[in-house]
Scaffold this motif. Sequence first.
Motif, short mmCIF file in Angstrom:
data_model
loop_
_atom_site.label_atom_id
_atom_site.label_comp_id
_atom_site.label_asym_id
_atom_site.label_seq_id
_atom_site.Cartn_x
_atom_site.Cartn_y
_atom_site.Cartn_z
N THR A 460 0.85 -1.19 0.00
CA THR A 460 0.00 0.00 0.00
C THR A 460 0.88 1.24 0.00
O THR A 460 1.75 1.40 0.86
CB THR A 460 -0.93 0.02 1.22
OG1 THR A 460 -1.77 -1.14 1.18
CG2 THR A 460 -1.81 1.26 1.22
N VAL A 461 0.67 2.12 -0.97
CA VAL A 461 1.54 3.29 -1.11
C VAL A 461 0.80 4.61 -0.95
O VAL A 461 1.42 5.67 -0.97
CB VAL A 461 2.26 3.28 -2.48
CG1 VAL A 461 3.19 2.08 -2.58
CG2 VAL A 461 1.26 3.28 -3.63
N GLY A 462 -0.51 4.56 -0.79
CA GLY A 462 -1.26 5.80 -0.64
C GLY A 462 -2.73 5.53 -0.39
O GLY A 462 -3.17 4.39 -0.23
N THR A 463 -3.47 6.61 -0.36
CA THR A 463 -4.90 6.57 -0.07
C THR A 463 -5.64 7.41 -1.10
O THR A 463 -5.15 8.48 -1.50
CB THR A 463 -5.17 7.15 1.33
OG1 THR A 463 -4.43 6.41 2.29
CG2 THR A 463 -6.65 7.11 1.66
N GLU A 464 -6.80 6.95 -1.51
CA GLU A 464 -7.66 7.74 -2.41
C GLU A 464 -8.99 8.01 -1.72
O GLU A 464 -9.67 7.09 -1.27
CB GLU A 464 -7.89 7.02 -3.73
CG GLU A 464 -8.71 7.86 -4.71
CD GLU A 464 -8.76 7.28 -6.10
OE1 GLU A 464 -9.17 8.01 -7.03
OE2 GLU A 464 -8.40 6.09 -6.28
N ILE A 465 -9.34 9.29 -1.66
CA ILE A 465 -10.63 9.72 -1.12
C ILE A 465 -11.46 10.23 -2.30
O ILE A 465 -11.10 11.23 -2.94
CB ILE A 465 -10.47 10.82 -0.07
CG1 ILE A 465 -9.57 10.33 1.07
CG2 ILE A 465 -11.82 11.29 0.45
CD1 ILE A 465 -10.10 9.13 1.83
N VAL A 466 -12.53 9.54 -2.61
CA VAL A 466 -13.41 9.91 -3.72
C VAL A 466 -14.68 10.52 -3.14
O VAL A 466 -15.41 9.85 -2.41
CB VAL A 466 -13.75 8.69 -4.59
CG1 VAL A 466 -14.65 9.10 -5.77
CG2 VAL A 466 -12.47 8.01 -5.09
N THR A 467 -14.90 11.79 -3.45
CA THR A 467 -16.11 12.43 -2.96
C THR A 467 -17.28 12.16 -3.89
O THR A 467 -17.11 12.05 -5.11
CB THR A 467 -15.91 13.95 -2.80
OG1 THR A 467 -17.09 14.53 -2.25
CG2 THR A 467 -15.61 14.62 -4.14
N THR A 468 -18.45 12.05 -3.33
CA THR A 468 -19.65 11.88 -4.12
C THR A 468 -20.03 13.19 -4.78
O THR A 468 -19.34 14.20 -4.63
CB THR A 468 -20.80 11.36 -3.24
OG1 THR A 468 -21.95 11.07 -4.07
CG2 THR A 468 -21.20 12.38 -2.19
N SER A 469 -21.12 13.21 -5.51
CA SER A 469 -21.57 14.43 -6.18
C SER A 469 -22.35 15.33 -5.22
O SER A 469 -22.89 14.87 -4.20
CB SER A 469 -22.45 14.08 -7.37
OG SER A 469 -23.62 13.41 -6.95
N ILE A 470 -22.42 16.59 -5.57
CA ILE A 470 -23.29 17.52 -4.85
C ILE A 470 -24.75 17.23 -5.20
O ILE A 470 -25.62 17.17 -4.31
CB ILE A 470 -22.95 18.98 -5.21
CG1 ILE A 470 -21.56 19.35 -4.66
CG2 ILE A 470 -24.01 19.94 -4.66
CD1 ILE A 470 -21.48 19.43 -3.14
N THR A 471 -25.05 16.99 -6.48
CA THR A 471 -26.42 16.66 -6.90
C THR A 471 -26.47 15.62 -8.01
O THR A 471 -27.51 14.96 -8.16
CB THR A 471 -27.16 17.91 -7.42
OG1 THR A 471 -26.43 18.46 -8.52
CG2 THR A 471 -27.34 18.94 -6.34
N SER A 472 -25.44 15.49 -8.82
CA SER A 472 -25.52 14.69 -10.04
C SER A 472 -25.92 13.25 -9.73
O SER A 472 -25.33 12.60 -8.86
CB SER A 472 -24.19 14.72 -10.77
OG SER A 472 -23.84 16.04 -11.10
N GLY A 473 -26.92 12.76 -10.47
CA GLY A 473 -27.47 11.44 -10.19
C GLY A 473 -28.69 11.48 -9.30
O GLY A 473 -29.22 10.43 -8.93
#
Length: 547
Positions: A460-473
């Motif tokens: 493991t070499v790092g971390t990914e934080i994926v934010t959801t959408s404000i409204t899309s979908g």
Amino acid sequence: MSHEGSYVPQHTSELRAAARHLGRRRFLTVTGAAAALAFAVNLPAAGAAAAAELDARRITDDPFTLGVASGDPLPDSVLLWTRLAPAPYEPGGGLPAERVEVRWELAHDERFRQVVRRGTATAHPEFDHAVHVEVEHLAPGRVYYYRFRAGDWTSETGRTRTAPAAAGRAAALTLAAVSCQAYHDGYFTAYRHLAQDDVDVVFHLGDYLYEYAVNSAGGARKYTDRVLPAVFNRETMTLEDYRLRYALYKSDPDLRAAHAAHPFVVTWDDHETENNYAGDTPENDVPPEEFLLRRASAYRAYWENQPLRRPQRPDGPDMRLYRRLHWGRLAQFDILDTRQYRTNQANGDGWKSPTPESEAASQTLPGLTQERWLTDGWRRSRALWNVVPQQVTFARRNNPAAGNTTLSMDSWDGYPASRERVLAGAEAARVENLMVLTGDVHVSYAMDIHRDAGDPGSRTVGTEIVTTSITSGKDGSARPANWAAYLERNPHMKHYGGQRGYATVALGEREARADFKVVPAVTVPGAPVSTAASFVVPVGSPGLHPA
């Protein structure tokens, strides 16, 4: 550093030059929509047209309908933004093609009893009366308040801050990550909550607006009692279209509140121009010169309507958006542009199995020049945390609905050679605390980044934080239908959620903490906010742990 990526075919360079310099004489030689685009883009620089000056006292309606904003904080400088538009849904914002003098103030306090800087700026009609003010010679690491005046009108008060001194100790930083705010899919309720949240800076990771038509009811905003003009009920193509669409978005009170409360650092994805474009390749089969003219319109409107500094001002269809910011010695932020310089997807945009074409070394998502810029920056970095705000998912995602090798061709999975070069660069630079911030996919993920993306057993070499959408979908759900299968297929994925909202990350000297903030609905206004999941990442030990 080069203004463009390294993959630039000769014909593309010629078309870029044509898009920059296409003059009025050639207006009638360009057919259809391209003609209108050429005319829209071929505007002089601010002041070049020697526009007459409008006495601001003659402005009879509030010109600050689109609010205020600040961005890209430096240790000794802040960037302040506004745009004059007393009639925001009309071309030109309801102002004549005349320049307007705007006064600005920066103070230590909200009541402006301790004003530290003040001055004037010119709102030029060539830039749709947008104002960008770079205030310099400020103290590092402190909060400031600002406002604008035009004639008898005063804007709302904005709050911003400078970054800590470059070599200074900053014990903590809390950032927010946001993305994907389709106006027609719902209310920007998450922004109202973000405006009240205690964060230092907001990173917008793309899809600030959508190019699709918005009907008179505002799409899913069915509780709004106003009727939108027909000008929005078409896809954005011309410079005027993009300017008006920004006016629609920026007139939203919740988005205005978030901009006024916090400085933003922005980067784009595809919808600010056109869905799924790749470099100079459009989504659909249109002539290249027509798309580059559209891109020039979109890029110009983006700069006009965002809190960006002078180096980001576009040159025709080109705009240097990738850049580097620092937060003392705590964090280095390498903000990427994974849209403008990418090679076209080898297998299209959907979920596909890899092919020799998609895995070719020539395939690059940020462009070879930007790849080198990123890895060179890591070699020089003295920051504890190296954070990469960018657009599309970096870690591997296997689609549980198909075979084990079915990946998204629009993400870094579709450009594995490019990702490998970046990971090798991080390894060579001995980056210990790597964090990638991502938007785009309208869901939230927390993922470990492995040295070998295809091997969950690798380091493991790092971390990914994926934010959801404000409204899309639209509303989404806490656990999408494929929730269990997705987590099972992707063991490095520690969180997966489908509701709307944003993410916050608190960076400290001992650990980082990520919180995923969500609202239960965006198709009705006023929904409450809650925390769906929280994780910590210890310094020197990459990998996510439940908080």
